[in-house]
Scaffold this motif. Structure first.
Motif, PDB file in Angstrom:
ATOM      1  N   ALA A 189     -25.654 -28.529  85.661  1.00 58.06           N
ATOM      2  CA  ALA A 189     -24.452 -28.018  84.818  1.00 58.06           C
ATOM      3  C   ALA A 189     -24.438 -28.769  83.530  1.00 58.06           C
ATOM      4  N   ARG A 190     -25.445 -29.832  83.160  1.00 57.62           N
ATOM      5  CA  ARG A 190     -25.321 -30.507  81.925  1.00 57.62           C
ATOM      6  C   ARG A 190     -25.668 -29.582  80.733  1.00 57.62           C
ATOM      7  N   ILE A 191     -26.291 -28.385  80.837  1.00 57.13           N
ATOM      8  CA  ILE A 191     -26.482 -27.597  80.007  1.00 57.13           C
ATOM      9  C   ILE A 191     -25.694 -26.870  79.328  1.00 57.13           C
ATOM     10  N   ILE A 192     -24.579 -26.914  80.112  1.00 61.09           N
ATOM     11  CA  ILE A 192     -23.333 -26.470  79.490  1.00 61.09           C
ATOM     12  C   ILE A 192     -22.845 -26.948  78.048  1.00 61.09           C
ATOM     13  N   PHE A 193     -23.392 -28.189  77.971  1.00 58.53           N
ATOM     14  CA  PHE A 193     -22.845 -28.847  76.611  1.00 58.53           C
ATOM     15  C   PHE A 193     -23.635 -28.539  75.636  1.00 58.53           C
ATOM     16  N   PHE A 194     -24.774 -27.979  75.639  1.00 57.78           N
ATOM     17  CA  PHE A 194     -25.689 -27.122  74.713  1.00 57.78           C
ATOM     18  C   PHE A 194     -25.499 -25.794  74.668  1.00 57.78           C
ATOM     19  N   HIS A 195     -25.711 -25.147  75.669  1.00 59.17           N
ATOM     20  CA  HIS A 195     -25.841 -23.622  75.919  1.00 59.17           C
ATOM     21  C   HIS A 195     -24.672 -23.018  75.461  1.00 59.17           C
ATOM     22  N   VAL A 196     -23.375 -23.555  75.791  1.00 55.58           N
ATOM     23  CA  VAL A 196     -22.212 -22.733  75.344  1.00 55.58           C
ATOM     24  C   VAL A 196     -21.849 -22.605  74.050  1.00 55.58           C
ATOM     25  N   PRO A 197     -22.187 -24.101  73.306  1.00 59.33           N
ATOM     26  CA  PRO A 197     -21.917 -23.975  71.709  1.00 59.33           C
ATOM     27  C   PRO A 197     -22.551 -22.928  71.357  1.00 59.33           C
ATOM     28  N   THR A 198     -23.768 -23.086  71.599  1.00 64.39           N
ATOM     29  CA  THR A 198     -24.914 -21.915  70.849  1.00 64.39           C
ATOM     30  C   THR A 198     -24.352 -20.574  71.024  1.00 64.39           C
ATOM     31  N   ALA A 199     -24.024 -19.951  72.133  1.00 59.60           N
ATOM     32  CA  ALA A 199     -23.412 -18.808  72.536  1.00 59.60           C
ATOM     33  C   ALA A 199     -22.098 -18.538  71.592  1.00 59.60           C
ATOM     34  N   TRP A 200     -21.171 -19.393  71.757  1.00 62.33           N
ATOM     35  CA  TRP A 200     -20.141 -19.437  71.000  1.00 62.33           C
ATOM     36  C   TRP A 200     -20.365 -19.274  69.422  1.00 62.33           C
ATOM     37  N   LEU A 201     -21.373 -20.036  68.930  1.00 63.70           N
ATOM     38  CA  LEU A 201     -21.571 -19.857  67.387  1.00 63.70           C
ATOM     39  C   LEU A 201     -22.332 -18.575  67.250  1.00 63.70           C
ATOM     40  N   SER A 202     -23.036 -18.117  67.892  1.00 68.03           N
ATOM     41  CA  SER A 202     -23.501 -16.589  67.454  1.00 68.03           C
ATOM     42  C   SER A 202     -22.543 -15.685  67.530  1.00 68.03           C
TER      43      SER A 202
END
Lengths: 231, 233
Positions: free
Chosen positions: B43-56
């Motif tokens: 679940a830790r990847i949520i801190f890095f994956h979701v922001p990149t998707a949001w920014l795209s």
């Protein structure tokens, strides 16, 4: 007299005049028609060769039908705008007709072409490919009709864009694919339903998506066409 | 200058917290993160994956908005802003796709299974690719700006259809992804704070990179204009 009408006549007559002009110049060269025809025949024979004597499930076949239509459309539908740029007639047309009339004239022309392609593809496909049997004809007919309109709508505005670029041929499918993908997925799904013999009501959702796609794409194209067309 | 250092410190803290806070079944301390069933440490990847998707997505929308502004006002600055946003959007979209595929490998067992979200990020990637292919194929600057703005608009109006189409097609083929069956990710307040800080930090990073790009291209533009005047005079 007719010439005079198309120059100074109403909006509707300008649209029809552009359709007629494109149709006549197409009959003169037969560039788009022969490209589309040869493309359909070539791809269907490739499918026949690769299938050999074996059949394929209806799902796969209904997907492949739209692959043929997509690439055939990509080989011929950009012609109507590219031709104006190549012959240097775009400027004259800008002077003679309002942009919206040009857009709808070209849209109608592409609609005629893609409807022809679809009829031919479906005819050849059902003649030569054994496993392709449509059980619910009503779904299939509506899907082909709406699919043709949607294809023409998206292909026309993208053609207007790429006519201004330097690498027209390769750019056309690249730009069109992401735009056409919602339409493609929906028509493939509806064709599969028709092949499986689903009830007519089951395809309502697909038809709703197709109709709203057509409305959205044509309305947006109508708004932005000025910016593409005018220098 | 100060803002830049602050941003660096902020993101460092977020990364450290995101990777190091303990995950326990029953969070007692303020620093405990809850275990999400089926995800655990992944679940830790949520801190890095979701922001990149949001920014795209943010970059795509802002590129479209500056594109519309260009079409209305014909100011080259708007086109520079639009193209810079698209460039960064492509970068973040690529990162989101890759981190998402890695996450999928460990959660769902395969890198790619045409999950609705994977499909929509893939289409966004294709749109960005097509956008840059179009830009590189048009030589006249004004035409390049207008055509790419129009393309962004058309892509933006057709994208929402995937929200209706994907569930109809894939429901029968694929098991429901873990996050969707629960409807929502269960976060406690600590996790939410770290997550939102990460979102804010990455958005700041995006904004900073975007400003840099825009300033650089504006200087290039004014240099080119000066050069043009010089050669004419």
């Amino acid at each position: 007299m007719r010439q005079h009408e198309s120059v100074r006549g109403s909006w509707g007559s300008s649209v029809l005049a552009i359709l007629r002009k494109d149709w006549q110049s197409e009959l003169r060269t037969r560039y788009a028609i022969s490209a589309l025809l040869m493309f359909v025949i070539t791809t269907i024979s490739i499918i026949l060769f690769s299938l050999g004597s074996e059949g394929a499930p209806a799902e796969v076949l209904s997907g492949m039908l739209w692959v043929v239509i997509f690439f055939a459309a990509m080989s011929g539908l950009s012609r109507t705008f590219v031709m104006e740029e190549e012959r240097g007639t775009a400027m004259t047309l800008q002077l003679l007709a309002p942009p919206s009339a040009v857009y709808f004239g070209k849209l109608l022309f592409n609609l005629v072409l893609i409807a022809g392609v679809n009829l031919l593809t479906v005819a050849l496909y059902s003649l030569f490919i054994n496993g392709f049997i449509i059980k619910t004809a009503s779904i299939f007919i509506i899907t082909i009709t709406l699919g043709s309109i949607g294809f023409a709508a998206a292909a026309t505005i993208i053609a207007a864009i790429i006519a201004r670029a330097s690498t027209k041929g390769t750019l056309y499918p690249v730009l069109s694919f992401p735009i056409l993908l919602p339409l493609l997925l929906t028509v493939i799904n509806a064709t599969r339903l028709a092949a499986e013999g689903a009830f007519f009501e089951e395809a309502y959702g697909e038809f709703q998506i197709l109709i709203s796609y057509i409305v959205v794409v044509i309305a947006t194209s109508f708004i932005v066409f000025d910016f593409v067309w005018k220098d | 200058m100060g803002a830049r250092i602050l941003l660096g410190v902020w993101l460092t803290i977020v990364v450290i917290l995101g990777l190091s806070l303990p995950m326990v079944a029953q969070p007692q301390q303020w620093y405990d993160l809850p275990i999400i069933p089926g995800l655990e440490e992944k679940a830790r990847i949520i801190f890095f994956h979701v922001p990149t998707a949001w920014l795209s997505v943010v970059a795509f929308i802002s590129s479209m908005i500056y594109g519309i502004r260009y079409l209305r006002r014909r100011n080259p600055e708007d086109d520079i802003k639009s193209a810079s946003a698209a460039g960064l959007g492509f970068l973040f979209c690529f990162l989101a796709t890759v981190t998402g595929a890695i996450w999928a490998k460990f959660s769902w067992g395969t890198y790619w299974n045409w999950d609705p979200r994977q499909t929509s990020i893939f289409v966004l990637l294709l749109i960005y690719g097509a956008y840059f292919a179009l830009r590189s194929a048009v030589e006249v600057e004004e035409k390049k700006a207008a055509l790419s703005a129009v393309y962004a608009i058309i892509a933006a109006v057709t994208m929402p259809f995937f929200m209706f189409i994907m569930p109809r097609i894939l429901a029968s083929l694929h098991p429901e992804p873990i996050l969707n069956t629960q409807g929502k990710v269960h976060m406690n307040i600590t996790m939410l704070v770290v997550f939102l800080s990460s979102l804010a930090g990455f958005t700041g990073l995006y904004y900073w990179m975007w400003r840099l790009q825009v300033r650089m291209r504006l200087i290039e533009l004014s240099d080119a204009q000066k050069l043009g005047e010089h050669s004419r005079g």
